[in-house]
Motif scaffolding. Structure first.
Motif, short mmCIF file in Angstrom:
data_model
loop_
_atom_site.label_atom_id
_atom_site.label_comp_id
_atom_site.label_asym_id
_atom_site.label_seq_id
_atom_site.Cartn_x
_atom_site.Cartn_y
_atom_site.Cartn_z
N GLY A 66 0.61 -1.17 -0.27
CA GLY A 66 0.28 0.26 -0.11
C GLY A 66 0.77 1.12 -0.06
N THR A 67 2.36 1.04 -0.49
CA THR A 67 3.06 2.25 -0.51
C THR A 67 2.59 3.24 -1.16
OG1 THR A 67 4.72 0.84 0.03
CG2 THR A 67 4.83 3.32 -0.27
N PHE A 68 1.96 3.09 -2.70
CA PHE A 68 2.04 3.83 -3.35
C PHE A 68 0.42 5.12 -3.25
CE2 PHE A 68 0.32 5.46 -7.60
CZ PHE A 68 0.55 6.18 -8.18
N THR A 69 -0.84 4.47 -2.80
CA THR A 69 -2.09 4.95 -1.84
C THR A 69 -1.05 6.23 -0.72
OG1 THR A 69 -2.97 3.46 -2.47
CG2 THR A 69 -4.19 5.19 -1.24
N ALA A 70 -0.41 5.68 0.07
CA ALA A 70 -0.32 5.76 1.06
C ALA A 70 1.54 7.00 0.27
CB ALA A 70 1.01 5.63 1.78
N PHE A 71 1.90 7.54 -0.32
CA PHE A 71 2.48 8.46 -1.35
C PHE A 71 1.68 8.99 -2.31
CE2 PHE A 71 6.30 6.86 0.14
CZ PHE A 71 7.05 7.17 0.18
N LEU A 72 0.41 8.96 -2.88
CA LEU A 72 -0.34 9.51 -2.94
C LEU A 72 -0.91 10.64 -2.08
CD1 LEU A 72 -1.70 10.28 -5.55
CD2 LEU A 72 -3.26 8.55 -5.08
N GLU A 73 -1.46 10.57 -1.00
CA GLU A 73 -2.00 11.18 -0.29
C GLU A 73 -1.16 11.66 0.39
OE1 GLU A 73 -3.57 8.49 3.37
OE2 GLU A 73 -4.67 7.82 2.06
N LEU A 74 -0.19 11.78 1.15
CA LEU A 74 1.33 12.55 1.20
C LEU A 74 1.20 14.28 -0.28
CD1 LEU A 74 3.64 10.56 2.57
CD2 LEU A 74 2.50 12.27 3.24
N LEU A 75 1.26 12.99 -1.54
CA LEU A 75 1.21 14.30 -2.72
C LEU A 75 0.11 15.64 -2.60
CD1 LEU A 75 2.53 15.02 -5.31
CD2 LEU A 75 1.27 13.42 -5.92
N ASN A 76 -0.85 15.19 -2.18
CA ASN A 76 -1.73 15.56 -2.26
C ASN A 76 -1.66 16.88 -1.23
OD1 ASN A 76 -4.00 15.15 -4.66
ND2 ASN A 76 -4.09 12.98 -3.46
N MET A 77 -0.97 16.50 -0.14
CA MET A 77 -1.07 17.49 0.77
C MET A 77 0.19 18.45 0.22
SD MET A 77 -0.62 14.69 3.97
CE MET A 77 0.23 16.05 5.28
N GLU A 78 0.93 17.53 -0.11
CA GLU A 78 2.02 18.89 -0.82
C GLU A 78 1.94 19.69 -2.28
OE1 GLU A 78 4.71 19.42 0.15
OE2 GLU A 78 5.11 17.86 2.24
N ILE A 79 0.80 19.07 -2.62
CA ILE A 79 -0.01 20.22 -3.84
C ILE A 79 -0.57 21.12 -2.91
CG2 ILE A 79 -1.09 20.15 -5.66
CD1 ILE A 79 -0.20 17.10 -6.42
N ASP A 80 -1.24 20.94 -1.87
CA ASP A 80 -2.36 22.08 -1.40
C ASP A 80 -1.07 23.13 -0.66
OD1 ASP A 80 -4.21 20.92 -2.51
OD2 ASP A 80 -4.82 19.18 -1.79
N ASN A 81 -0.67 22.73 -0.57
CA ASN A 81 0.37 23.28 1.06
C ASN A 81 0.96 24.79 0.64
OD1 ASN A 81 2.87 23.94 2.75
ND2 ASN A 81 3.84 22.78 2.51
N SER A 82 0.06 25.63 0.75
CA SER A 82 0.55 27.14 0.11
C SER A 82 1.63 27.56 1.38
CB SER A 82 -1.03 28.03 0.61
OG SER A 82 -1.30 27.64 2.50
N GLN A 83 1.73 27.37 2.21
CA GLN A 83 3.21 27.95 3.10
C GLN A 83 4.15 27.50 2.15
OE1 GLN A 83 3.63 26.22 6.73
NE2 GLN A 83 5.70 27.70 6.85
N ALA A 84 4.32 26.17 1.69
CA ALA A 84 4.93 26.10 0.48
C ALA A 84 5.62 26.84 -0.48
CB ALA A 84 5.50 24.95 0.07
N CYS A 85 4.55 27.16 -1.34
CA CYS A 85 3.76 28.14 -2.57
C CYS A 85 4.48 29.54 -2.57
CB CYS A 85 2.31 27.76 -3.77
SG CYS A 85 2.00 25.90 -3.83
N SER A 86 3.94 29.72 -0.94
CA SER A 86 3.93 30.98 -0.52
C SER A 86 5.31 31.47 -0.74
CB SER A 86 2.95 31.80 0.19
OG SER A 86 3.66 31.07 1.00
N SER A 87 6.11 30.22 -0.04
CA SER A 87 7.89 31.19 0.68
C SER A 87 8.42 30.94 -1.14
CB SER A 87 8.07 29.57 0.72
OG SER A 87 9.24 29.77 1.05
N ALA A 88 7.92 29.59 -2.50
CA ALA A 88 8.52 30.04 -3.41
C ALA A 88 7.88 31.27 -4.13
CB ALA A 88 7.73 28.70 -4.33
N LEU A 89 7.18 31.85 -4.39
CA LEU A 89 6.86 33.09 -4.80
C LEU A 89 7.69 34.33 -4.40
CD1 LEU A 89 2.81 32.38 -5.49
CD2 LEU A 89 4.72 32.30 -6.95
N ARG A 90 8.01 34.26 -3.14
CA ARG A 90 8.42 35.07 -2.66
C ARG A 90 10.01 35.52 -3.14
NH1 ARG A 90 5.71 34.48 2.04
NH2 ARG A 90 7.35 32.98 3.35
N LYS A 91 10.59 34.18 -3.18
CA LYS A 91 12.25 33.53 -3.46
C LYS A 91 12.67 34.74 -5.21
CE LYS A 91 13.79 30.46 -0.46
NZ LYS A 91 14.23 29.22 -0.14
N PRO A 92 14.07 34.82 -4.88
CA PRO A 92 13.79 36.13 -6.71
C PRO A 92 14.39 34.68 -7.18
CG PRO A 92 16.06 36.11 -4.19
CD PRO A 92 14.62 35.81 -3.90
#
Length: 825
Positions: A162-188
Motif C-alpha cells: 500500500g505504499t503508492f496509496t500512502a504516497f498519493l495522500e502525501l502528494l495531495n498534501m504537498e500540492i495543497d501546501n500554500s505555505q510552500a507555494c507562497s515561500s517559493a513565490l517570494r524567493k528571487p
C-alpha cells in the motif's frame, strides 16, 4: 561557414493566445533573419546510417537514469544514510538482501507507519528511506544489474503493502501546501531545496510505476497479477473521483499559471508520460486494439503494421550542401566540365546538391543545383584534395551506397470512399453531363476504361474506424429518439477524456508553454516560465568545471522535458483517435489554436544534426552507474568528450514524435496544411532529411507531400529528387494529385468554413455524450396531480428549522387574489 539571409513570413493569429508572444524563433513577415551553414567537418559531411529502433521508451536503465539530474547526486547518499540509520537500529548485524520475505514486509510496514507522524522532518526521513529501497538498496549491490533487479523487487513489495496509496495522500498534501507555494513565490531564485519533499515523493511513485510497468520474461506470476491490479487502480478512479493522471495534469497547469513555481516539472512530466503509457498502452497495444476494433465493426483487416514496415525500410542519403564549395572552386579555375556518371537508383533525397533553404526569394525558389556532379564520396575527401581525385570518384563509392531499394513499394495503396465519389462525379460530368450524387455502383454510359478504373479503386478502398465513427455520429444527431442512447464502453481512455474534458484547453496550453521553454531554439525571456527549479543547486558554481557540468545538466534537463511532452502528446492523440475521432479532433484543434504547428517548426528550425548527436550526458554520473562505482575525477576534457554513442536516443525519439504530431494535426486538413506553407516549412523540413534514419525521413516526406501542390510548379520542378523520394517511400493515394495539383483548392474562405464545421461537430458530440441531461423538450412530463404532489423532494437542513416562519411569511400572511386567475384564462 558563411552567413546567409532569408525571409520566413508568419501569419498573425486570428485570436490572441498564450503562446503567440513566445514564438519569436519563427520570423514575422518582412523580418530578415541571419542563419549559418552547417559546419563542415572532415569525413562527416554525410551523416552515417543511424542504428535506431523506435519504441515506446528507451531501455529500462536509461529511463530510470533520466529521473535524476546530476545536481541531485548527493541526495543518493542522503537517502542511503536515512535508511541505514533506521534499519540498523531495527535489524542489527544483517543486510536488506539477507532478510526473508516476511521480515522485509514487517520492516516496510513499520516504515509506512512512520509516514503518519506529524513532524515534517521525520516524515521526510522515512520517505527518503523508502526511496532508497525503491532505488535498489545500491549500498549492498556490486553491479548495476543487481541494483536494477532489487529496485524492481522492492517496487513490487512496496506496492503490495500500500505504499503508492500512502504516497498519493502525501502528494495531495504537498500540492495543497500554500505555505510552500507562497515561500517559493517570494524567493528571487528557486533551487533544488524548494522542491525536496515533492521530488522524493514523485521519485518513489515514478520508480514504482516504471518498474512495475516493464515486463520481463522471468517475472513470477504474482508480479503479473500486481501489474494488472496496479494498472486498473491508475486507470479507474478508486478512492477519488478522478484518475491519477488528472492530478498530474493539474500540477502542470498550476505550475504554468505561476501559483506553484517550485513544482519539479521534469519529474511530473516523466511520471505523467509513464502513467499514460502504463494505463492506456504503448504502440503495440494500440495496434492490437486497432485490429480488434476493426473486427468488431466488421471492417477488413489492416493491410500492414506501420511501425514494422518503417523498421524494415532503409534510410536514403540526405542532401549535401558542401558540394557548392567544390563548384565555386571549379568555376574559379575554369575547368568545370560535364562528366558521365553511371546509372544508379534514385533513392537519394536531393543527394547531389541544392541551394540553401534560407536564400532570398528574389533569387528564386529553393532550387536543387544541377546533378552532374557525383557527390557520393563528399564526406571522404578534404576540400583541398578534391580536384585531383574527383575523376576517380565512381570507383571509390562506398559499397553501402550500392544497396538497391527492395522491389515494389513498401505500402499498400489506399483509396477513400470520397475519392471514388469524386472520380465518378468528374467522369459523369465529362461523359454524360449529370451526376448521381454518392452513387458509386451505377456505371451506365461510362466508357470501359472508367469501369476498369473504378474496379481498381474499389480493390484498394480503405474504410477507417474514424469514417465509421463519423457516420454513426451523424445518424445519432439526426435520429436521437429512434436510435436511443449510445452505449459507451468504460475504457481507461474514455474515463481520462471525460475527466479532462472541461479543462483540456488549459492542459494543452500548459504543455506547449513548457515545450516552448525547453526548446533549444527559444531565447530566454523575462516572461517565460522557469523550468529549471529542479536542476539548479542552492549554491551556484564557482569553477569552470562546475559551470560546464551544470551547463550539461541544464541541457539534458530540457531534452528530457521535450522527450516526455512529445511522447505523452502523441500517446494522447493516438488513443483518443482510436477511442473516438471527435475526441482526437478536440485535442488537435486546441493544440492548433495554441500555435502548436509553428512551435514544432520553430523546434526544427535549428541545426538538427547537432541536436541529434548532442552529448549532453555524463555517463559516469548516470544512475545506477554512479551508485556502485567510485566516481573518477572529472575534467573539462572528459566532460566535452561526452559518450561514444552515434546519436542521442532521446533527441531522435523526440524529433520523430514531434514530426508524428505535426502529421496528425495536418492530415486531411487543408487549412493547417496552408499554415505549413505560409510558415515556409519546406526548407526547414528538407534540412531534417539530413538525418539518415528511415522513420524520421518518412514523416518529413509525408509533411512535404501534403503541401507540394501549394508550393507551385517551379518548386516541384527544381526539387524533383525530393519528389522522387516521396514517390518511393510514402504511401500512394491512387487519384491524389499531390504532385501536379493546381492552386484552386487553396481558397482561404473554404478553410475557415472547414475549421468552423469541425468545431460545430465536436461541440455537438461533447454536448450529446458528456453534458448533464437538461430539461429537454423530449423529456417525459408527469401531468398527474397526485404523483407530482406525492414526490419526495430533497430540502436543505436550514429549511426544516425555519419552515414555520417561512409558512407564516409566504403563505398565511399573503392574501389570495383569486381574481388574478381570470387574467390567465
Amino acid at each position: 561557414s558563411r552567413n546567409i539571409r532569408g525571409d520566413v513570413p508568419a501569419p498573425a493569429p486570428a485570436n490572441p493566445n498564450p503562446l503567440s508572444a513566445g514564438l519569436g524563433g519563427l520570423p514575422q513577415p518582412g523580418v530578415r533573419i541571419r542563419g549559418c551553414r552547417w559546419p563542415r567537418r572532415r569525413g562527416s559531411v554525410d551523416c552515417p546510417n543511424l542504428e535506431f529502433e523506435y519504441g515506446d521508451a528507451d531501455g529500462h536503465g536509461a529511463e530510470l537514469a533520466e529521473l535524476y539530474s546530476y545536481t541531485e547526486e548527493p541526495e543518493l547518499s542522503t537517502n542511503r544514510r536515512c535508511f541505514e540509520e533506521d534499519f540498523h537500529a531495527q535489524v542489527q548485524g544483517r543486510r536488506w538482501l539477507e532478510l526473508d520475505g516476511a521480515q522485509q514486509k514487517a520492516y516496510v510496514m513499520r516504515l509506512l507507519d512512520g509516514l503518519e507522524v506529524v513532524n515534517r522532518d521525520k516524515r521526510l526521513k522515512v520517505a527518503r528511506a523508502i526511496l532508497y529501497l525503491a532505488q535498489g538498496v545500491f549500498g549492498d549491490c556490486d553491479n548495476e544489474g543487481d541494483v536494477l533487479h532489487w529496485s524492481r523487487h522492492n517496487s513490487f513489495l512496496l506496492y503490495r503493502l500500500g505504499t503508492f496509496t500512502a504516497f498519493l495522500e502525501l502528494l495531495n498534501m504537498e500540492i495543497d501546501n500554500s505555505q510552500a507555494c507562497s515561500s517559493a513565490l517570494r524567493k528571487p531564485a528557486i533551487s533544488l531545496a524548494d522542491s525536496t519533499e515533492l521530488r522524493v515523493l514523485l521519485s518513489v511513485m515514478y520508480l514504482m510505476v516504471e518498474n512495475i510497468r516493464v515486463e520481463q520474461e522471468m517475472d513470477p506470476p504474482e508480479w503479473k497479477t500486481c501489474r494488472e491490479t496496479f494498472r486498473m487502480e491508475l486507470s479507474f478512479p478508486m478512492h477519488t473521483e478522478e484518475p491519477f493522471a488528472l492530478l498530474l495534469f493539474t500540477m502542470v497547469t498550476k505550475f504554468c499559471s505561476g501559483h506553484a513555481p517550485h513544482f519539479p516539472m521534469k519529474k511530473v512530466l516523466l511520471l505523467l508520460w509513464k502513467v499514460l503509457l502504463f494505463t492506456l498502452g504503448g504502440f503495440e497495444a494500440l495496434q492490437t486494439m486497432k485490429v480488434r476494433k476493426r473486427e468488431e465493426l466488421g471492417l477488413p483487416p489492416l493491410p500492414e503494421d506501420s511501425i514494422q514496415v518503417m523498421r524494415s525500410m532503409r534510410a536514403a542519403s540526405p542532401p549535401t550542401y558542401s558540394i557548392e564549395l567544390v563548384e565555386q572552386q571549379q568555376q574559379k579555375r575554369g575547368h568545370r566540365s560535364r562528366r558521365v556518371r553511371p546509372l544508379m537508383k534514385q533513392d537519394s533525397l536531393d543527394i547531389y546538391n541544392e541551394r540553401d533553404p534560407f536564400k532570398n526569394d528574389e533569387a528564386g525558389v529553393d532550387e536543387e543545383e544541377n546533378d552532374d556532379v557525383d557527390s557520393g564520396i563528399e564526406g571522404e575527401l578534404d576540400l583541398m584534395e578534391r580536384d585531383a581525385i574527383i575523376p576517380a570518384m565512381p570507383a571509390q563509392r562506398p559499397p553501402i551506397e550500392r544497396v538497391s531499394f527492395p522491389k515494389g513499394l513498401p505500402w499498400a495503396p489506399k483509396v477513400r470512399q470520397k475519392d471514388i465519389e469524386h472520380f465518378l462525379e468528374a467522369s459523369r460530368n465529362k461523359f454524360i453531363g449529370f451526376t448521381l450524387g454518392q452513387d458509386t455502383e451505377t456505371l451506365i454510359g461510362l466508357p470501359r476504361p472508367i469501369h476498369e478504373s473504378v474496379k481498381t479503386l474499389k480493390q484498394h478502398k480503405y474504410v477507417s474506424i474514424s469514417d465509421v465513427q463519423i457516420k454513426n455520429e451523424e445518424e445519432l444527431e439526426k435520429c436521437p429518439m429512434s436510435l436511443g442512447e449510445e452505449e459507451v464502453q468504460e475504457t481507461p481512455c474514455e474515463i481520462l477524456y471525460r475527466t479532462m474534458l472541461y479543462n483540456l484547453p488549459q492542459y494543452m496550453i500548459a504543455l506547449l508553454k513548457i515545450l516552448l521553454a525547453a526548446a533549444p531554439t527559444s531565447k530566454a525571456k523575462t516572461d517565460s516560465i522557469n523550468i529549471l527549479a529542479d536542476v539548479l543547486p542552492e549554491e551556484m558554481p564557482i569553477t569552470v568545471l562546475q559551470s560546464m557540468k551544470l551547463g550539461i545538466d541544464v541541457n539534458r534537463h530540457k531534452e528530457i522535458i521535450v522527450k516526455s511532452i512529445s511522447a505523452l502528446l502523441l500517446l494522447l492523440l493516438k488513443h483518443f483517435k482510436l477511442n473516438h475521432i471527435y475526441q482526437f479532433e478536440y485535442v488537435s484543434q486546441h493544440l492548433v489554436f495554441a500555435n502548436c504547428i509553428p512551435l514544432i517548426l520553430k523546434f526544427f528550425n535549428q541545426n538538427i544534426m547537432s541536436y541529434i548527436t548532442a552529448k549532453n550526458s555524463i555517463s559516469v554520473l548516470d544512475y545506477p552507474h554512479c551508485t556502485v562505482y567510485d566516481l573518477p575525477e572529472l575534467t573539462a576534457e572528459s566532460l566535452e568528450a561526452g559518450d561514444n554513442n552515434q546519436f542521442c536516443w532521446r533527441n531522435l525519439f523526440s524529433c520523430i514524435n514531434l514530426l508524428r504530431i505535426l502529421n496528425k494535426l495536418t492530415k486531411w486538413k487543408h487549412s493547417r496544411t496552408m499554415m505549413l506553407v505560409v510558415f515556409k516549412s519546406a526548407p526547414i523540413l528538407k534540412r531534417a532529411l539530413k538525418v539518415k534514419q528511415a522513420m524520421m525521413q518518412l514523416y518529413v516526406l509525408k509533411l512535404l507531400k501534403i503541401q507540394t501542390k501549394y508550393l507551385g510548379r517551379q518548386w516541384r520542378k527544381s526539387n524533383m529528387k525530393t519528389m522522387s523520394a516521396i514517390y518511393q517511400k510514402v504511401r500512394h493515394r491512387m487519384n491524389d494529385d499531390w504532385a501536379y495539383g493546381n492552386d484552386i483548392d487553396a481558397r482561404p474562405w473554404d478553410f475557415q468554413a472547414e475549421e468552423c464545421t469541425l468545431r460545430a461537430n465536436i461541440e455537438a458530440f461533447n454536448s450529446r455524450r458528456y453534458d448533464k441531461p437538461q430539461e429537454s423538450e423530449f423529456a417525459p412530463v408527469d401531468n398527474c396531480l397526485q404523483s407530482v404532489l406525492g414526490q419526495r423532494l430533497e430540502l436543505p437542513e436550514d429549511f426544516h428549522c425555519s419552515y414555520e416562519l417561512w409558512l407564516e411569511r409566504e403563505v398565511f400572511s399573503q392574501p389570495i387574489r383569486w381574481e388574478e386567475l381570470l387574467h390567465y384564462q
